[in-house]
Design a protein around this motif. Structure first.
Motif, PDB file in Angstrom:
ATOM      1  N   TYR A 143       0.856  -1.177   0.000  1.00 36.42           N
ATOM      2  CA  TYR A 143       0.000   0.000   0.000  1.00 36.42           C
ATOM      3  C   TYR A 143       0.898   1.234   0.000  1.00 36.42           C
ATOM      4  N   PRO A 144       0.504   2.333  -0.644  1.00 39.05           N
ATOM      5  CA  PRO A 144       1.246   3.591  -0.491  1.00 39.05           C
ATOM      6  C   PRO A 144       0.990   4.173   0.899  1.00 39.05           C
ATOM      7  N   ASP A 145       2.040   4.292   1.712  1.00 35.36           N
ATOM      8  CA  ASP A 145       1.840   4.711   3.094  1.00 35.36           C
ATOM      9  C   ASP A 145       2.925   5.664   3.596  1.00 35.36           C
ATOM     10  N   GLU A 151       2.114  10.501  -3.207  1.00 36.66           N
ATOM     11  CA  GLU A 151       2.261  11.423  -4.336  1.00 36.66           C
ATOM     12  C   GLU A 151       2.490  10.658  -5.635  1.00 36.66           C
ATOM     13  N   GLY A 152       3.355   9.640  -5.590  1.00 42.15           N
ATOM     14  CA  GLY A 152       3.603   8.827  -6.779  1.00 42.15           C
ATOM     15  C   GLY A 152       2.389   8.019  -7.185  1.00 42.15           C
ATOM     16  N   PHE A 153       1.693   7.448  -6.206  1.00 42.97           N
ATOM     17  CA  PHE A 153       0.483   6.670  -6.491  1.00 42.97           C
ATOM     18  C   PHE A 153      -0.561   7.531  -7.193  1.00 42.97           C
ATOM     19  N   GLU A 154      -0.781   8.730  -6.691  1.00 42.35           N
ATOM     20  CA  GLU A 154      -1.791   9.602  -7.293  1.00 42.35           C
ATOM     21  C   GLU A 154      -1.363  10.038  -8.692  1.00 42.35           C
ATOM     22  N   ARG A 155      -0.093  10.348  -8.861  1.00 41.79           N
ATOM     23  CA  ARG A 155       0.391  10.792 -10.173  1.00 41.79           C
ATOM     24  C   ARG A 155       0.251   9.672 -11.210  1.00 41.79           C
ATOM     25  N   ILE A 156       0.669   8.467 -10.865  1.00 41.00           N
ATOM     26  CA  ILE A 156       0.565   7.354 -11.808  1.00 41.00           C
ATOM     27  C   ILE A 156      -0.904   7.042 -12.093  1.00 41.00           C
ATOM     28  N   SER A 157      -1.741   7.087 -11.068  1.00 39.34           N
ATOM     29  CA  SER A 157      -3.167   6.821 -11.277  1.00 39.34           C
ATOM     30  C   SER A 157      -3.777   7.818 -12.248  1.00 39.34           C
ATOM     31  N   ARG A 158      -3.416   9.082 -12.109  1.00 38.26           N
ATOM     32  CA  ARG A 158      -3.949  10.091 -13.032  1.00 38.26           C
ATOM     33  C   ARG A 158      -3.442   9.845 -14.458  1.00 38.26           C
ATOM     34  N   ARG A 159      -2.214   9.392 -14.577  1.00 38.54           N
ATOM     35  CA  ARG A 159      -1.694   9.082 -15.902  1.00 38.54           C
ATOM     36  C   ARG A 159      -2.436   7.885 -16.499  1.00 38.54           C
TER      37      ARG A 159
END
Length: 374
Positions: A143-145, A151-159
């Motif tokens: 999990y991103p924790d 920040e990386g999880f959200e950026r990759i998800s948006r991509r």
């Protein structure tokens, strides 16, 4: 247990805006208006897609695509599979490509920390989705924790969101982005409600593994409701996790799917909720329902029902082992509970685990009957 008070989605968004937890609803807020009422019955497919009963599902999550720290996809015999998506589409079932899973947290963190690796990874995943005709992505970073990982999880998800939407526009159909999320509020707190509403079509909440060999008591790993017999202050349950997401995180119910495991977890004690500190080291039988069903029918194990949690236990003939699990009765109750309370639907890990020698899937079939009402 009193029913959860569910607010209309519009009221939830308005409350979030007024509270300052989110800004005005983003222009790309998910899901699209015509998809809000779509119920989902999701199966995670792990391994070979042999003898699938497509009639059970609205969606499949094809698990897993993994990658190394440089963002290069690891070879797999089973994923991706264009023949699977073709056959599923013929049966009216959508298939999402699942990324990662448990144990791949470090690889995701390394990819997100290296711009070249991230570019390589995002491009490779979107190519797999496009060329194999998947209907979207199920992003299972578990999990991103840390702040940097989130920040990386959200950026990759948006991509991913932008990429699959572009594929969908070209192919003339909507695409989906989902994720698997922990059932632990301490882990869930890292996920921003605003981000989830902006990017994800829905979130698969893994409401299982509440107990296991990491706990000091023999608890049921997927209780619908909490047990008063759990020692200590925290008494986890499916209902408690979902209530946290609704009441404290203000997630709309129709953006959450409830997880149902097709396996159990056992303990070398004589009765449920016993302390395990001095438990002997005994071999615990395989936990998938296929094997548990055999223990019950052929090996003399007995079933006891926990009315408080609405889940069953198996007890060994010599009372040396207890196993908390789900059966047709408990999955029916869980599915009906999820539908009655307005959740997006239910999902199962993993679809082969309740397959019997006659080809039936008694747990998923019982849940599907509750899901459809017939």
């Amino acid at each position: 247990m009193p029913p959860i008070d569910l607010k209309p989605r519009s009221a939830v968004i308005a409350a979030l805006v007024l509270s300052g937890l989110v800004g005005p609803t983003p222009s790309i807020a998910r899901p699209a208006d015509d998809a809000v009422d779509e119920r989902v019955f999701v199966g995670y497919l792990f391994g070979r897609p042999d003898d699938l009963d497509f009639s059970l599902y609205t969606h499949l999550c094809h698990a897993f695509v993994t990658a190394d720290e440089s963002g290069r996809i690891r070879p797999s015999r089973n994923v991706p599979d264009a023949d699977l998506t073709r056959r599923a589409h013929e049966e009216g079932v959508k298939v999402l490509l699942s990324l990662g899973g448990w144990g791949w947290d470090e690889q995701f963190a390394a990819i997100a920390a290296d711009p070249d690796a991230e570019d390589r990874y995002v491009e490779a995943v979107l190519t797999l989705v496009d060329e194999n005709d998947y209907d979207g992505i199920d992003f299972d970073w578990e999990y991103p924790d840390t702040e940097q990982e989130v920040e990386g999880f959200e950026r990759i998800s948006r991509r991913f969101r932008a990429g699959i939407d572009a594929i969908g526009r070209r192919k003339g159909r909507p695409m989906l982005l989902t994720m698997a999320a922990s059932s632990n509020p301490g882990t869930l707190r890292w996920l921003r409600t605003e981000f989830l509403l902006e990017v994800m079509d829905w979130v698969n909440v893994m409401t299982y593994d509440f107990a296991g060999d990491w706990t000091d008591y023999a608890g049921h790993h997927s209780p619908l409701f909490a047990s008063s017999k759990v020692p200590g202050g925290r008494r986890p349950s499916t209902e408690a996790t979902m209530r946290y997401l609704l009441d404290e995180r203000m997630m709309p119910a129709d953006r959450l799917a409830v997880g149902i495991p097709l396996y159990g977890r056992g303990f070398a004690v004589s009765e449920p909720y016993a302390l395990t500190e001095d438990a002997p080291e005994l071999p615990i039988p395989r936990g998938n329902y296929t094997n548990l069903h055999r223990l019950l029918l052929e090996e003399g194990w007995s079933r006891i029902w926990d009315e408080e949690t609405r889940t069953p236990w198996l007890v060994a003939p010599d009372r040396s082992i207890v196993i908390g699990y789900d059966d047709a009765e408990s999955v029916t109750l869980k599915t009906q509970w999820a539908i009655d309370r307005g959740f997006r639907g239910v999902f199962f890990w993993q679809v082969a685990a309740d397959r019997l020698p006659d080809g039936g899937h008694p747990l998923q079939e019982a849940a599907r009957k509750a899901f459809t009402g017939r």
